[in-house]
Motif scaffolding. Structure first.
Motif, PDB file in Angstrom:
ATOM      1  N   LEU A   1       0.792  -1.237  -0.002  1.00  0.00           N
ATOM      2  CA  LEU A   1      -0.033  -0.126  -0.084  1.00  0.00           C
ATOM      3  C   LEU A   1       0.944   1.298   0.053  1.00  0.00           C
ATOM      4  CD1 LEU A   1      -2.807  -0.972   2.641  1.00  0.00           C
ATOM      5  CD2 LEU A   1      -2.656  -1.366  -0.017  1.00  0.00           C
ATOM      6  N   LYS A   2       1.520   1.529  -0.875  1.00  0.00           N
ATOM      7  CA  LYS A   2       2.044   2.580  -1.367  1.00  0.00           C
ATOM      8  C   LYS A   2       1.975   3.437  -2.625  1.00  0.00           C
ATOM      9  CE  LYS A   2       6.898   0.992   0.743  1.00  0.00           C
ATOM     10  NZ  LYS A   2       8.240   0.789   0.493  1.00  0.00           N
ATOM     11  N   LYS A   3       1.699   4.861  -2.135  1.00  0.00           N
ATOM     12  CA  LYS A   3       1.203   5.508  -3.325  1.00  0.00           C
ATOM     13  C   LYS A   3       2.103   5.503  -4.513  1.00  0.00           C
ATOM     14  CE  LYS A   3      -0.660  10.381  -4.167  1.00  0.00           C
ATOM     15  NZ  LYS A   3      -0.848  11.712  -3.536  1.00  0.00           N
TER      16      LYS A   3
ATOM     17  N   LYS B   1       1.767  -0.097  -8.485  1.00  0.00           N
ATOM     18  CA  LYS B   1       0.837  -0.775  -9.385  1.00  0.00           C
ATOM     19  C   LYS B   1       0.508  -2.018  -8.714  1.00  0.00           C
ATOM     20  CE  LYS B   1       1.594   1.811 -13.661  1.00  0.00           C
ATOM     21  NZ  LYS B   1       1.946   1.555 -15.070  1.00  0.00           N
ATOM     22  N   VAL B   2      -0.839  -2.505  -8.498  1.00  0.00           N
ATOM     23  CA  VAL B   2      -0.995  -3.853  -8.270  1.00  0.00           C
ATOM     24  C   VAL B   2      -2.117  -4.718  -8.868  1.00  0.00           C
ATOM     25  CG1 VAL B   2      -0.272  -3.195  -5.840  1.00  0.00           C
ATOM     26  CG2 VAL B   2      -2.676  -2.948  -6.500  1.00  0.00           C
TER      27      VAL B   2
ATOM     28  N   ASN C   1      -8.980  -8.915 -11.785  1.00  0.00           N
ATOM     29  CA  ASN C   1      -7.887  -8.947 -12.599  1.00  0.00           C
ATOM     30  C   ASN C   1      -7.205  -7.693 -13.132  1.00  0.00           C
ATOM     31  OD1 ASN C   1      -7.826 -11.846 -12.128  1.00  0.00           O
ATOM     32  ND2 ASN C   1      -9.558 -11.804 -13.474  1.00  0.00           N
ATOM     33  N   GLN C   2      -7.811  -6.418 -12.688  1.00  0.00           N
ATOM     34  CA  GLN C   2      -7.418  -5.155 -13.198  1.00  0.00           C
ATOM     35  C   GLN C   2      -5.924  -4.745 -12.773  1.00  0.00           C
ATOM     36  OE1 GLN C   2      -8.932  -3.606 -16.043  1.00  0.00           O
ATOM     37  NE2 GLN C   2     -10.114  -5.208 -16.252  1.00  0.00           N
ATOM     38  N   VAL C   3      -5.223  -4.188 -13.341  1.00  0.00           N
ATOM     39  CA  VAL C   3      -3.798  -3.596 -12.799  1.00  0.00           C
ATOM     40  C   VAL C   3      -4.218  -2.077 -12.599  1.00  0.00           C
ATOM     41  CG1 VAL C   3      -1.489  -2.838 -13.386  1.00  0.00           C
ATOM     42  CG2 VAL C   3      -2.362  -5.058 -14.104  1.00  0.00           C
ATOM     43  N   VAL C   4      -4.059  -1.887 -11.259  1.00  0.00           N
ATOM     44  CA  VAL C   4      -4.476  -0.432 -11.075  1.00  0.00           C
ATOM     45  C   VAL C   4      -3.387   0.337  -9.981  1.00  0.00           C
ATOM     46  CG1 VAL C   4      -6.917  -1.091 -10.653  1.00  0.00           C
ATOM     47  CG2 VAL C   4      -5.243  -0.983  -8.578  1.00  0.00           C
ATOM     48  N   MET C   5      -3.426   1.681  -9.809  1.00  0.00           N
ATOM     49  CA  MET C   5      -2.384   2.377  -9.372  1.00  0.00           C
ATOM     50  C   MET C   5      -2.855   2.883  -7.951  1.00  0.00           C
ATOM     51  SD  MET C   5      -0.189   5.510 -10.328  1.00  0.00           S
ATOM     52  CE  MET C   5       0.821   4.795 -11.822  1.00  0.00           C
TER      53      MET C   5
ATOM     54  N   ASP D   1      -8.317   3.092   4.240  1.00  0.00           N
ATOM     55  CA  ASP D   1      -9.012   3.862   3.099  1.00  0.00           C
ATOM     56  C   ASP D   1      -7.929   3.782   1.980  1.00  0.00           C
ATOM     57  OD1 ASP D   1     -11.382   4.424   2.423  1.00  0.00           O
ATOM     58  OD2 ASP D   1     -11.461   6.323   3.276  1.00  0.00           O
ATOM     59  N   VAL D   2      -8.096   3.339   0.800  1.00  0.00           N
ATOM     60  CA  VAL D   2      -7.253   3.399  -0.098  1.00  0.00           C
ATOM     61  C   VAL D   2      -7.879   3.701  -1.648  1.00  0.00           C
ATOM     62  CG1 VAL D   2      -5.416   1.942  -1.535  1.00  0.00           C
ATOM     63  CG2 VAL D   2      -5.999   1.351   0.823  1.00  0.00           C
ATOM     64  N   ASP D   3      -7.383   4.864  -2.204  1.00  0.00           N
ATOM     65  CA  ASP D   3      -7.607   5.235  -3.282  1.00  0.00           C
ATOM     66  C   ASP D   3      -6.841   4.417  -4.560  1.00  0.00           C
ATOM     67  OD1 ASP D   3      -9.494   7.149  -2.554  1.00  0.00           O
ATOM     68  OD2 ASP D   3      -8.005   8.724  -2.312  1.00  0.00           O
ATOM     69  N   VAL D   4      -7.611   4.063  -5.539  1.00  0.00           N
ATOM     70  CA  VAL D   4      -7.010   3.235  -6.416  1.00  0.00           C
ATOM     71  C   VAL D   4      -7.565   3.562  -7.824  1.00  0.00           C
ATOM     72  CG1 VAL D   4      -6.734   1.046  -5.364  1.00  0.00           C
ATOM     73  CG2 VAL D   4      -8.832   1.452  -6.694  1.00  0.00           C
TER      74      VAL D   4
END
Length: 325
Positions: free
Chosen positions: A118-120, A123-124, A224-228, A265-268
């Protein structure tokens, strides 16, 4: 003789339902009222969609009948109460939604991760189970739900059609396994058949003057989506209960109190909608010493019990309850 009684019962039930049906949903009104009296903030859309469509008179009709020996998956009851009595339902993937089991089967490697993920800007790949949605069905009013024990014989008596469908039966068997499994050390869990029960369980176990329910904004289609990763905000509370949806013909959740746990709380960034962000909840179990060594998370993360935290995403169908003063 039994078949004659059963036919007479069903015919009588149909007449009663037609006679007493009302257009307004008193059960939903009562559920909404109980929420507003006990929970801070608005009801999530995932829960709002599960409010009972039964009227007060329909509830009064079905409450005594559901415990009758010959009551059996009446189509009128299933339709009127918005239940899933005859659809094919796939069991949830193993080891993803319920965490007090030691699964050894194949699991999406993105299902579990370490806190350092969980680093700004990182990509995960999101886990595939975010797209695994159980069919929508409603909570039953407490008056009816208390007459439906969560055991295989009673469920099969009341919902025989569901048990006749192999995949749907497997989904219910898995849910019963969750309900009957021993709790991990320090945890307290329960399968809760009504919205009122879920709220009451959370309030009793969390304490504090206030209760709030959290969930992810929108997770469907993100599997399965790659998000930032965007901004990450920790919640400063150690009073947490997680509730995961499980399958029975009526809406049911498995809820458990979590010790040594953190939520974020994580923004992706959504790759399908450039420039937009989704808010996701992440839960991190900081103490895994009570988990079985066979837990699939340890295999995926190359850990052993008590040797590191285990995190996972919360879907929009799950709930995190927090208590505060």
């Amino acid at each position: 003789m039994a078949s004659v009684l059963f036919l007479f019962f069903n015919l009588s039930l149909s007449v009663l339902v037609v006679s007493y049906a009302l257009s307004s949903s008193s059960a939903a009104s009562q559920q909404s009222k109980f929420w507003s009296q006990n929970v801070d903030g608005n009801m999530p859309k995932s829960i709002l969609s599960k409010l009972s469509p039964l009227s007060e008179s329909e509830t009064e009709v079905f409450t005594p009948l559901i415990s009758q020996k010959y009551f059996s998956s009446n189509p009128k009851f299933c339709t009127t109460a918005n239940l899933v009595c005859s659809a094919v339902v796939n069991p949830p993937p193993p080891g993803v939604k319920i965490y007090n089991f030691g699964f050894t089967g194949k699991v999406d490697p993105s299902s579990f991760f370490r806190l350092l993920v969980l680093k700004k800007g990182h990509k995960v790949t999101m886990p595939s189970h975010l797209d695994s949605q159980l069919p929508n069905r409603s909570f039953l009013p407490p008056e009816i739900a208390r007459n439906i024990p969560l055991n295989a014989s009673e469920l099969q008596r009341i919902f025989p059609t569901a048990f006749s469908i192999p995949l749907t039966k497997a989904a219910m068997d898995k849910s019963l396994g969750y309900c009957n499994a021993p709790a991990v050390k320090g945890e307290r869990g329960s399968c809760l058949k009504t919205l009122e029960d879920m709220i009451q369980f959370s309030r009793e176990n969390l304490g504090g003057k206030h209760l709030a329910a959290l969930t992810s904004d929108y997770t469907k289609g993100m599997g399965n989506q790659v998000v930032m990763i965007g901004n990450v905000k920790p919640y400063k509370t150690n009073k947490i209960i997680a509730c995961h949806e499980i399958f029975f013909p009526f809406a049911t959740y498995y809820c458990y109190k979590l010790p040594s746990t953190r939520i974020y709380d994580v923004d992706v960034a959504n790759p399908k909608k450039m420039g937009t962000m989704n808010k996701f909840l992440v839960i991190c179990h900081m103490d895994t010493s009570g988990w079985t060594p066979k837990h699939v998370a340890f295999k995926l993360l190359k850990l052993s019990p008590g040797k590191g935290e285990v995190c996972h995403w919360i879907t929009q169908m799950d709930l995190i309850w927090i208590g505060y003063d």
